[in-house]
Design a protein around this motif. Structure first.
Motif, PDB file in Angstrom:
ATOM      1  N   ALA B 180       0.826  -1.209   0.000  1.00 30.13           N
ATOM      2  CA  ALA B 180       0.000   0.000   0.000  1.00 30.13           C
ATOM      3  C   ALA B 180       0.856   1.252   0.000  1.00 30.13           C
ATOM      4  CB  ALA B 180      -0.936  -0.009   1.205  1.00 30.13           C
ATOM      5  N   SER B 181       2.095   1.119   0.479  1.00 27.71           N
ATOM      6  CA  SER B 181       2.930   2.317   0.535  1.00 27.71           C
ATOM      7  C   SER B 181       3.788   2.478  -0.718  1.00 27.71           C
ATOM      8  CB  SER B 181       3.817   2.283   1.778  1.00 27.71           C
ATOM      9  OG  SER B 181       4.703   1.205   1.695  1.00 27.71           O
ATOM     10  N   VAL B 182       3.659   1.556  -1.666  1.00 26.99           N
ATOM     11  CA  VAL B 182       4.352   1.744  -2.952  1.00 26.99           C
ATOM     12  C   VAL B 182       3.495   2.683  -3.794  1.00 26.99           C
ATOM     13  CG1 VAL B 182       5.085   0.627  -5.078  1.00 26.99           C
ATOM     14  CG2 VAL B 182       5.441  -0.514  -2.894  1.00 26.99           C
ATOM     15  N   PRO B 183       4.039   3.860  -4.167  1.00 18.85           N
ATOM     16  CA  PRO B 183       3.207   4.827  -4.894  1.00 18.85           C
ATOM     17  C   PRO B 183       2.689   4.243  -6.202  1.00 18.85           C
ATOM     18  CG  PRO B 183       5.343   5.763  -4.304  1.00 18.85           C
ATOM     19  CD  PRO B 183       5.412   4.314  -3.992  1.00 18.85           C
ATOM     20  N   ARG B 184       1.384   4.425  -6.393  1.00 12.70           N
ATOM     21  CA  ARG B 184       0.715   3.924  -7.592  1.00 12.70           C
ATOM     22  C   ARG B 184       1.392   4.500  -8.854  1.00 12.70           C
ATOM     23  NH1 ARG B 184      -2.414  -0.343  -7.570  1.00 12.70           N
ATOM     24  NH2 ARG B 184      -3.395  -0.502  -9.595  1.00 12.70           N
ATOM     25  N   GLN B 208      11.034  -1.478  -3.912  1.00 13.81           N
ATOM     26  CA  GLN B 208      10.455  -0.537  -2.945  1.00 13.81           C
ATOM     27  C   GLN B 208       9.912  -1.258  -1.717  1.00 13.81           C
ATOM     28  OE1 GLN B 208       8.383   3.054  -4.560  1.00 13.81           O
ATOM     29  NE2 GLN B 208       8.278   1.867  -6.424  1.00 13.81           N
ATOM     30  N   MET B 209       9.896  -2.598  -1.796  1.00 15.74           N
ATOM     31  CA  MET B 209       9.353  -3.394  -0.694  1.00 15.74           C
ATOM     32  C   MET B 209      10.455  -4.015   0.152  1.00 15.74           C
ATOM     33  SD  MET B 209       5.843  -4.092  -0.735  1.00 15.74           S
ATOM     34  CE  MET B 209       5.835  -5.762  -0.126  1.00 15.74           C
ATOM     35  N   THR B 210      11.710  -3.811  -0.226  1.00 18.33           N
ATOM     36  CA  THR B 210      12.778  -4.548   0.465  1.00 18.33           C
ATOM     37  C   THR B 210      12.712  -4.346   1.971  1.00 18.33           C
ATOM     38  OG1 THR B 210      14.195  -2.722  -0.145  1.00 18.33           O
ATOM     39  CG2 THR B 210      14.516  -4.754  -1.363  1.00 18.33           C
ATOM     40  N   GLY B 211      12.452  -3.127   2.402  1.00 16.16           N
ATOM     41  CA  GLY B 211      12.377  -2.853   3.835  1.00 16.16           C
ATOM     42  C   GLY B 211      11.376  -3.762   4.523  1.00 16.16           C
TER      43      GLY B 211
END
Lengths: 353, 294
Positions: B180-184, B208-211
């Motif tokens: 959800a926090s990956v900008p569309r 962008q999801m690695t964290g």
């Protein structure tokens, strides 16, 4: 290079009709601005051209090809997003070169291309930075560079300047215009800012409630607005729209009596006149007490108020008079007066004075 | 002045409870780890034996086998959980009645007690009447009649399956949060740039999801290292010692063989590993927070 045609395009979200039956041809090489208030369907229209949004009905052609069922990647269209859509984990160089990477270009060639493109938008020294380390204007340039690097058939720009501060917006506006001139790529630009539309466009399509109200050159939209909505939307300060009545060529409203108009129409109408077409006179057909003086530097906006109606004129910069003192406005020699139908808002006549 | 000291007096009850329930047992077990104590013969820890209890572990074949089983368990269950959770999150990220419903019932496996999961899986994998064992046999005839829990490798596999089943939903929620926090706009930009769905996943979403993924993996590692409940209720550590995890072995040494000194030493080995992983986790959380505020 090709023209883009939208034929009977309809977009529905469930029961909500976002775009009702739209027809629009974007000519090869032009800079078309879709202008309208938020929620008027301009972004939806653009996203349908991009292929990011399905079309409920109708067809979109790029050249002679119907692209309805083509995914974005096969449409050869580049897009600049309002909040840039940069890849935060990639350097500026990699961001710019990503479209080329997807097309299988070699690493060395990609780098060279990215460097050349970055120079064009004055990002040369920032190739190895990440987007988070850049200012808003620089990020905007990265998005721009990423769009132009692959020379697409069409550019789409979705309010690209709206996240920038006012000063930067003016600079970037000029750069966009220059870039369009240099590359000659057909561009569709979405904005709600009428100044951006006026300055950038070869043609403007003004949308309201999903419909194109007027599609024309900036000059003609300014001088011959199709209806009250366009008249009020275009121009800064906004056109005076005075509700009144016309009979035998005489327009009458509170504080206003303008004779010598077209004798044809009669009944309730709205008279439209731009502030720059009114001058301050000793006596004039428009009179009332001063409501506000606003010094703009090169001129003063003088507003009078009479029975709830505000009317604004552009006066000389050195105009000084106390509030509530009487003032009169008269049309300038080159003034254009517009008459709009009070019922449906359509323009009935435009008359030079 | 009175107010200043009062605040410390008010803390005393809470502090005493923590000392009595946590610090005292911890310290006691730490000291015990360096002493000899056969609970079946002695009521109290006996003399100090230095690091004997720790060196004993190095030559204890049972311990080494346990450590190996735990290592396999951790690696496989963490890998499977992360991959499945990410995959499910990608499938469930869209909104819609079916997606919302699935998201809601997805929490159920996580709501189940791990001990009960072990018991029910033992039933379901019974070759005579187990629904999964029978079902697999029906669909794939070569799998009919396989004694799942009697084969060392298969039993470990089933143990891993119960754990993955238990944890994947929770981790899916974490991944959904990350998605959800990956900008569309970054995904749409990639689509416009010409990327296929797979390239978008690989080039744009996952980086962008690695964290989030690292946090998921580290958390899952911590939980997997502590694996105990299902070992007791599903396999009892068997067949043989094929599914004995470190935590289970500590329990066996302490409460079956009553070698409390050695059990304490082993427990502290496990604790050291957990503390190392947790420290890494906390460090990453702090880094994430720093990046988020930057």
């Amino acid at each position: 290079m090709a023209d883009i045609r939208l034929v009977d395009i309809v977009k529905k979200y469930g029961d909500f009709l976002a775009v009702p039956r739209q027809n629009l041809t974007i000519e090869d090489g032009e800079f078309l601005v879709l202008l309208g208030p938020s929620g008027c369907g301009k972004t939806t229209t653009m996203r349908m051209i991009a292929g990011l949004e399905d079309i409920t009905e109708g067809q979109i052609f790029v050249g002679d090809t119907c692209v309805n069922d083509l995914p974005p990647k096969d449409r050869d269209i580049a897009m600049v997003f309002q909040n840039y859509g940069l890849y935060p984990h990639m350097t500026v160089g990699d961001n710019i070169a990503y479209p080329l990477k997807l097309r299988g270009m070699s690493r060395a060639e990609r780098r060279e291309q990215a460097r050349i493109t970055a120079e064009k938008v004055e990002l040369g020294p920032y190739l190895n930075r990440r987007p988070a380390e850049l200012s808003g204007g620089q990020r905007q340039r990265v998005a721009l560079a990423r769009a132009i690097i692959r020379r697409p058939k069409l550019f789409l720009m979705d309010e690209p300047l709206s996240n920038l501060d006012a000063k930067l917006r003016v600079t970037m506006r000029a750069e966009l215009k220059h870039l369009h001139h240099e590359l000659g790529i057909t561009t569709v630009y979405v904005t709600h800012d009428q100044t951006e539309a006026m300055t950038l466009a070869s043609r403007i399509a003004i949308l309201n409630h999903g419909r194109i109200v007027q599609l024309d050159t900036p000059e003609r939209i300014y001088s011959e607005p199709a209806d009250i909505f366009v008249a009020g939307f275009i121009g800064n300060p906004a056109m005076n729209l005075i509700a009144g009545e016309i009979r035998g060529g005489v327009f009458e409203a509170p504080a206003v009596r303008i004779p010598g108009l077209d004798a044809g129409p009669s009944g309730p109408v709205v008279l439209g006149v731009r502030p720059e077409h009114l001058r301050i006179a000793e006596t004039g057909p428009i009179a009332g007490p001063i409501f506000a003086n606003e010094l703009l530097g090169d001129s003063t906006l003088v507003t009078l108020r009479q029975r709830g109606t505000h009317i604004c004129a552009r006066g000389p910069a050195d105009f000084r008079r106390e509030l509530d003192q009487p003032v009169s406005f008269a049309p300038t020699p080159d003034a254009r007066l517009h008459l709009f139908d009070a019922e449906n808002g359509n323009r009935i006549a435009t008359q030079s004075f | 002045m009175r107010d200043r000291s009062l605040q410390y007096y008010l803390l005393v009850p809470a502090f005493m409870i923590v000392v009595a329930t946590t610090i005292y047992p911890l310290a006691y077990s730490f000291i015990t780890a360096f002493r000899d104590w056969d609970l079946s013969k002695q009521r109290r820890p006996q003399g100090f034996v230095g690091a004997d209890n720790f060196t004993q572990a190095l030559s204890d074949a049972n311990f080494l086998s346990t450590a190996w089983v735990t290592a396999i368990f951790v690696v496989v269950s963490v890998a499977l959980t992360v991959v499945l959770a990410m995959g499910l999150a990608l499938l469930l990220r869209r909104r819609g009645p079916l997606h919302d419903f699935t998201r809601i019932i997805l929490i159920l496996p996580f709501a189940m007690s791990p001990a009960l999961i072990g018991v029910s899986y033992r039933f379901m994998f019974n070759p005579e009447y187990g629904v999964i064992a029978k079902g697999l046999g029906q669909v794939f005839p070569p799998l009919a009649g396989i004694p799942w829990l009697a084969d060392p490798h298969l039993a470990l596999g089933v143990l891993i399956a119960t754990d993955v089943w238990h944890w994947t939903p929770y981790m899916t929620f974490m991944c959904l949060g990350g998605l959800a926090s990956v900008p569309r706009a970054t995904e749409e930009a990639a689509r416009m740039d010409g990327a296929s769905s797979l390239r978008i996943l690989w080039d744009v979403i996952l980086p962008q999801m690695t964290g989030v993924l690292v946090v998921v993996a580290v958390l899952k590692t911590i939980f997997a290292l502590k694996m105990f409940d299902q070992v007791v209720t599903l396999t009892g550590g068997g067949p043989g010692v094929a599914t004995e995890t470190l935590a289970f072995y500590v329990y066996k040494v302490g409460f079956k063989w009553f070698d409390m000194g050695y059990a304490s030493a082993l427990a502290w080995v496990l604790t050291a590993i957990l503390m190392a992983v947790s420290a890494g986790y906390v460090r990453m959380l702090l880094k994430e927070r720093k990046m988020a505020t930057a």
